[in-house]
Scaffold this motif. Structure first.
Motif, mmCIF file in Angstrom:
data_model
loop_
_atom_site.group_PDB
_atom_site.id
_atom_site.type_symbol
_atom_site.label_atom_id
_atom_site.label_comp_id
_atom_site.label_asym_id
_atom_site.label_seq_id
_atom_site.Cartn_x
_atom_site.Cartn_y
_atom_site.Cartn_z
ATOM 1 N N ALA A 1 0.852 -1.199 0.000
ATOM 2 C CA ALA A 1 0.000 0.000 0.000
ATOM 3 C C ALA A 1 0.878 1.236 0.000
ATOM 4 N N ILE A 2 0.348 2.310 -0.580
ATOM 5 C CA ILE A 2 1.039 3.601 -0.511
ATOM 6 C C ILE A 2 0.071 4.618 0.092
ATOM 7 N N THR A 3 0.597 5.452 0.984
ATOM 8 C CA THR A 3 -0.208 6.593 1.420
ATOM 9 C C THR A 3 0.480 7.865 0.942
ATOM 10 N N VAL A 4 -0.341 8.833 0.541
ATOM 11 C CA VAL A 4 0.175 10.106 0.034
ATOM 12 C C VAL A 4 -0.625 11.244 0.653
ATOM 13 N N ARG A 5 -0.060 12.456 0.571
ATOM 14 C CA ARG A 5 -0.871 13.648 0.852
ATOM 15 C C ARG A 5 -1.140 14.278 -0.510
ATOM 16 N N SER A 6 -0.737 15.554 -0.712
ATOM 17 C CA SER A 6 -1.021 16.121 -2.041
ATOM 18 C C SER A 6 0.201 16.077 -2.957
ATOM 19 N N ALA A 7 1.400 15.809 -2.404
ATOM 20 C CA ALA A 7 2.621 15.935 -3.212
ATOM 21 C C ALA A 7 2.801 14.771 -4.196
ATOM 22 N N THR A 8 2.755 13.542 -3.690
ATOM 23 C CA THR A 8 3.012 12.383 -4.556
ATOM 24 C C THR A 8 1.822 12.130 -5.482
ATOM 25 N N LYS A 9 2.130 11.878 -6.753
ATOM 26 C CA LYS A 9 1.068 11.579 -7.728
ATOM 27 C C LYS A 9 1.004 10.071 -7.954
ATOM 28 N N VAL A 10 -0.214 9.546 -7.943
ATOM 29 C CA VAL A 10 -0.373 8.119 -8.252
ATOM 30 C C VAL A 10 -1.214 8.020 -9.528
ATOM 31 N N ARG A 11 -0.516 8.042 -10.646
ATOM 32 C CA ARG A 11 -1.173 8.051 -11.951
ATOM 33 C C ARG A 11 -1.218 6.640 -12.542
ATOM 34 N N LYS A 12 -1.967 6.535 -13.645
ATOM 35 C CA LYS A 12 -2.188 5.274 -14.354
ATOM 36 C C LYS A 12 -0.873 4.499 -14.572
ATOM 37 N N GLU A 13 0.167 5.194 -15.047
ATOM 38 C CA GLU A 13 1.432 4.527 -15.398
ATOM 39 C C GLU A 13 2.042 3.876 -14.155
ATOM 40 N N LEU A 14 1.957 4.580 -13.021
ATOM 41 C CA LEU A 14 2.520 4.051 -11.778
ATOM 42 C C LEU A 14 1.716 2.825 -11.328
ATOM 43 N N ILE A 15 0.407 2.918 -11.440
ATOM 44 C CA ILE A 15 -0.465 1.796 -11.053
ATOM 45 C C ILE A 15 -0.141 0.573 -11.924
ATOM 46 N N ASP A 16 0.033 0.812 -13.237
ATOM 47 C CA ASP A 16 0.356 -0.293 -14.154
ATOM 48 C C ASP A 16 1.706 -0.932 -13.814
ATOM 49 N N ALA A 17 2.637 -0.088 -13.336
ATOM 50 C CA ALA A 17 3.987 -0.599 -13.059
ATOM 51 C C ALA A 17 4.061 -1.387 -11.741
#
Ligand code: NAD
Length: 316
Positions: A44-60
């Motif tokens: 699992a990853i937790t983020v606030r507003s800085a880190t982006k969790v975009r489609k490409e990251l999810i796919d990877a």
């Protein structure tokens, strides 16, 4: 047991809750461009507003099972895509509402007494300049008895209303959807008091408010642009602690520079983390670097809520 990457940090109370439940919590901040190659070792990853969790990251990262957002806005996460891939996406919407509302009033009190300018100009030279400066700030105003317009009457909007009503302000509220105008104020050690805001149309709110505070979600098109500024009372104050882009920044600068409005308080910007220089240097703008939720109390509530959501998810 599951391994969590708290990439934008997590309050120690939340971290301790997770560790006590047997999770491994890594609080190192992996740079955005390295996440795709390193995130797959976490569950699992937790983020606030800085880190982006975009489609490409999810796919990877096919091993990822949950994305947690400490806070409200999910604009840094491709939520629908994550869900379509079977990931859980959780956030902590209510934990920071009061802190954001208090920051709105920090900006408003700043504006009515010129603190943003006084802080920058207090002279080290002594009495003569001190007295000159004092003369520049003789036209302060009180909030009591004035009208505040709250655009977007959700969690934060309601907290702003409570503080405003407690201060003796009149409150106009507008929301896209029908809402309950009753607001319950609870004072320490005293019984609860029910008060009411006035339900307004957007135009009524813009035309009749001395102060406007914007609390709508991120949008493609600004809620307040040149047309809306033209409707405001001359000398109105405006605060944006919602999302950058909700107020058109060029229209805001034009309204300030023409004297149409007297003051703006901004916690959020179209270009974060590098806002327009014209905003940063403006003597009629009070600025904060997106710190609405940055209080000890809000961070503890966010960390606790997030930890409990993660624990519940992995217990299933
Ligand atoms: P919320 O969802 O509880 O409330 C938003 C309200 O806006 C809803 O009632 C919705 O119906 C209304 N709305 C949506 N579009 C509208 C429109 N066009 N006109 C009028 N009303 C509209 O959200 P919230 O928790 O109150 O958060 C409000 C904003 O504050 C969000 O943009 C959120 O991202 C932001 N926020 C900022 C900080 C910060 O650090 N500054 C912290 C938390 C949240």
């Amino acid at each position: 047991m599951a391994k969590i990457l708290a990439n934008d940090g997590i309050d120690p109370v939340g971290k301790a809750l997770l560790e006590r439940a047997g999770f491994t919590v890594d609080t190192q901040n992996i740079p955005q461009d390295q996440l795709a190659s390193r995130l797959n070792e976490y569950d699992a990853i937790t983020v606030r507003s800085a880190t982006k969790v975009r489609k490409e990251l999810i796919d990877a990262c096919p091993n990822l099972k949950l994305i947690g957002r400490g806070g409200v806005g999910m604009d840094n996460i491709d939520v629908d895509y994550a869900k379509s891939k079977g990931l859980a996406v959780v956030n902590t919407p209510a934990s920071s509402s009061l802190s954001v509302a208090e920051l709105v009033f920090a900006h408003l009190f700043t504006g009515v007494r010129f603190l943003q300018d006084a802080n920058r100009k207090m002279p080290v030279e002594g009495a003569e300049k001190f007295n000159d400066l004092k003369k520049a700030y003789t036209k302060g105003i009180e909030l009591r008895g004035k009208t505040i317009g709250i655009l977007g009457f959700g969690r934060i909007g309601r907290e702003v209303a409570k503080i405003a009503l407690g201060l003796g302000m009149e409150v106009l509220a507008y929301d896209l959807y029908e809402f309950n105008p009753e607001v319950e104020l609870s004072f320490m050690g005293a019984s609860k008091v029910k008060l009411y805001v006035k339900v307004a149309t957007k135009d009524e709110l813009l035309k009749n408010s001395d102060f406007i505070s914007v609390h709508t979600p991120a949008v493609d098109k600004p809620e307040i642009g040149a047309t809306e500024f033209a409707l405001l009372k001359d000398g109105a104050f405006i605060v944006n602690a919602s999302r950058g882009g909700v107020i058109d920044e060029n229209a805001l600068l034009a309204a300030l520079n023409s004297g149409k409005i007297a003051f703006a308080g901004l916690d959020v910007f179209e270009n974060e983390p590098k806002p327009l220089e014209a905003l940063l240097k403006h003597p009629k703008i009070s600025l904060t670097p997106h710190i609405g939720a940055s209080t000890n109390e809000a961070q503890e509530r966010i960390g606790t809520e997030l930890a409990n959501l993660i624990i519940d998810f992995f217990k299933k």
